[in-house]
Design a protein around this motif. Structure first.
Motif, PDB file in Angstrom:
ATOM      1  N   PHE A 149       0.828  -1.206   0.000  1.00 31.33           N
ATOM      2  CA  PHE A 149       0.000   0.000   0.000  1.00 31.33           C
ATOM      3  C   PHE A 149       0.864   1.258   0.000  1.00 31.33           C
ATOM      4  O   PHE A 149       0.544   2.239  -0.674  1.00 31.33           O
ATOM      5  N   LEU A 218      -8.217   1.838  -0.150  1.00 26.79           N
ATOM      6  CA  LEU A 218      -8.006   1.623  -1.580  1.00 26.79           C
ATOM      7  C   LEU A 218      -9.031   2.367  -2.431  1.00 26.79           C
ATOM      8  O   LEU A 218      -8.734   2.761  -3.569  1.00 26.79           O
ATOM      9  N   ALA A 226      -5.877   0.573  -7.597  1.00 27.53           N
ATOM     10  CA  ALA A 226      -6.428  -0.247  -6.522  1.00 27.53           C
ATOM     11  C   ALA A 226      -6.727  -1.664  -7.010  1.00 27.53           C
ATOM     12  O   ALA A 226      -6.501  -2.643  -6.280  1.00 27.53           O
TER      13      ALA A 226
END
Length: 495
Positions: A149, A218, A226
């Protein structure tokens, strides 16, 4: 990790237990007064059991834990070894939590303190129960991978990705930062580094409660970024599951389960001709609830600068929830077809254990909650057949399915929220009738819903475990033979 303690403000639970104890004692004394009062005592006993069941579920729905990771052990007196869900079933939970996993905000306002996985343990009589899901003070949870992430966040914020359409995403890092909690990789590492138990469990259920909080963040990213990240995360999950699978074959690993010992090796035929039945390596992954359906998605979410809008992020969340489920299901199908592991470090009576049987179970945690929401909305729009049975939402007593009982006094954008006839509690506004609200907080359903979600999960798992019990019984039967004695019965040994 710390052991479980009772809820800090659990006076009401103590009263319920004392009341239950008094009722049981009263019923027992009355039942012993004579055979002539048998029928009235049956009626009284039935009432006591029904009311006692309510108090019992209410008490265990309020069990809570200390800060940090949770290590909970439910002692279950009288559970027979080898029974379905009996003593020796270990449940290990990884992930970030979901809509049925309350955080500390719920504790402070006398809300739910137990997750549905706690109820799952209670229903299955598990011992021990280990949860590596971090307990949080705010609206966040652990991710599958912090590093993945972080990389996507940095690439998007810098504007060097062709999927951003040259839009300004400089606000992402501040409002959707990389969580400080341990991600899935570090949770699994923490488990494998933990001390060996005095004796290994009979069986282990591996729960991966993932996706809910990942999608919360996301959905603020460009949709293509994403989507790709979810596909990479699925491979990350696969690697952690396979790591635990390999470790479960080693006698000296904390992941090992002594499945055969509970079967009783003496009556079994442990020969090359009649191999042992495969140990179930059971993975349980619930489908994530769409976070955009929670009250907090509108109330607690940062309002992005134009041209970005919350509506776009809501659409992203709905799409990513479905995509997450599809990718994870495909990953599980791939995992169960992997070649069996060749491992000789674990054996029983000198005979190598066979490779564990991979088993993946999905649980649609959202279907029950979505049904409650949909039924209430239809009734509010007067679209329900009034001649039909009552809707599920009304039967459960949820007259409010969109507003949480507990709301923050300040939300992003400077808007305030509150309800009529509510009381202030440490920066939060609490309603007067929490049992009428489906959502206790902006991201967590109420206690009764959590209990129902856990109970339904246990019912699903019991069906799988009962199938294993049938295989165990077959393994304990004597060897079949075509030879028959004088009495016509099959002979069980060679002469």
């Amino acid at each position: 990790m710390e052991y479980v303690l009772e809820k800090p403000h659990g006076t009401r639970r103590l009263f319920e237990l004392l009341t239950l104890k008094a009722l049981v004692a009263f019923g027992t004394t009355k039942a012993l007064r004579g055979i002539l009062r048998l029928l009235p005592q049956i009626a009284v006993g039935t009432t006591i059991l029904l009311f006692g069941s309510y108090l019992w579920s209410s008490h265990f729905a309020s069990v809570t834990t200390n800060p940090g990771y949770r290590r909970v052990t439910f002692e279950t007196a009288g559970a027979a070894r080898g029974d379905v869900g009996g003593r020796g079933l270990r449940i290990v939970v990884f992930g970030g939590g979901d809509v049925a996993t309350p955080n500390r905000v719920s504790w402070r306002v006398d809300g739910p303190t137990s997750a549905w996985t706690d109820i799952l343990c209670l229903q299955l009589n598990c011992n021990p129960y280990l949860s590596y899901v971090p307990l949080t003070d705010s609206d966040e949870g652990a991710f599958v991978s912090n590093s993945l992430f972080e990389a996507a966040l940095a690439r998007t914020s810098a504007g060097d990705d062709d999927t951003t359409a040259r839009l300004d995403y400089s606000w992402l890092a501040q409002n959707y930062p990389v969580p400080s909690h341990k991600d899935l990789l570090h949770q699994v590492e923490a488990f494998l580094a933990s001390p060996l138990p005095r004796s290994p469990p009979r069986e282990t259920l591996w729960v991966f409660n993932i996706g809910f909080w990942d999608i919360w963040s996301l959905s603020a990213l460009p949709l293509k970024v994403a989507t790709r990240l979810i596909e990479t995360q699925a491979q990350h999950v696969l690697s952690q599951i396979e790591l635990l699978y390999e470790e479960s074959h080693k006698n000296d690993s904390v992941a090992f389960s002594d499945y055969y010992n509970s079967m009783g090796s003496s009556p079994m035929h442990i020969t090359n001709k009649d191999p042992l039945p495969g140990v179930p390596f059971r993975v349980f992954i619930p489908k994530p609830f769409d976070v955009s359906m929670t009250p907090g998605f509108e109330n607690a979410r940062f309002a992005p600068p134009p041209p970005h809008v919350k509506a776009e992020q809501m659409r992203n969340a709905a799409f990513l929830t479905k995509h997450w489920d599809k990718v994870i299901q495909n990953m599980l199908k791939e995992w169960i077809t992997l070649p069996d592991l060749v491992e000789k470090s674990a054996n029983i009576n000198g005979v190598p254990m066979p490779s564990a049987r991979r088993e993946a179970i999905s649980y649609d945690i959202s279907s029950y909650i979505q049904e409650l929401i949909a039924e209430n909305q239809l009734r509010s729009a007067d679209l329900v057949d009034h001649h039909a049975l009552e809707s599920v939402a009304m039967t459960e007593g949820y007259t409010e399915v969109s507003k949480p009982c507990v709301q923050r006094n300040y939300v992003f954008g400077g808007n305030s929220s509150g309800t009529e006839n509510a009381t202030e509690n440490d920066g939060w506004t609490v309603c007067d009738a929490p049992d009428e609200h489906l959502f206790q907080t902006e991201f967590t359903v109420n206690r009764r819903t959590i209990f129902e979600v856990g109970k339904r999960a246990a019912k699903l798992l019991k069906r799988h475990m009962e199938m294993d019990a049938e295989w165990v019984k077959k393994a304990q039967l004597p060897l079949s033979s075509l030879r028959r004695g004088a009495d016509g019965e099959p002979q069980t040994q060679d002469f």
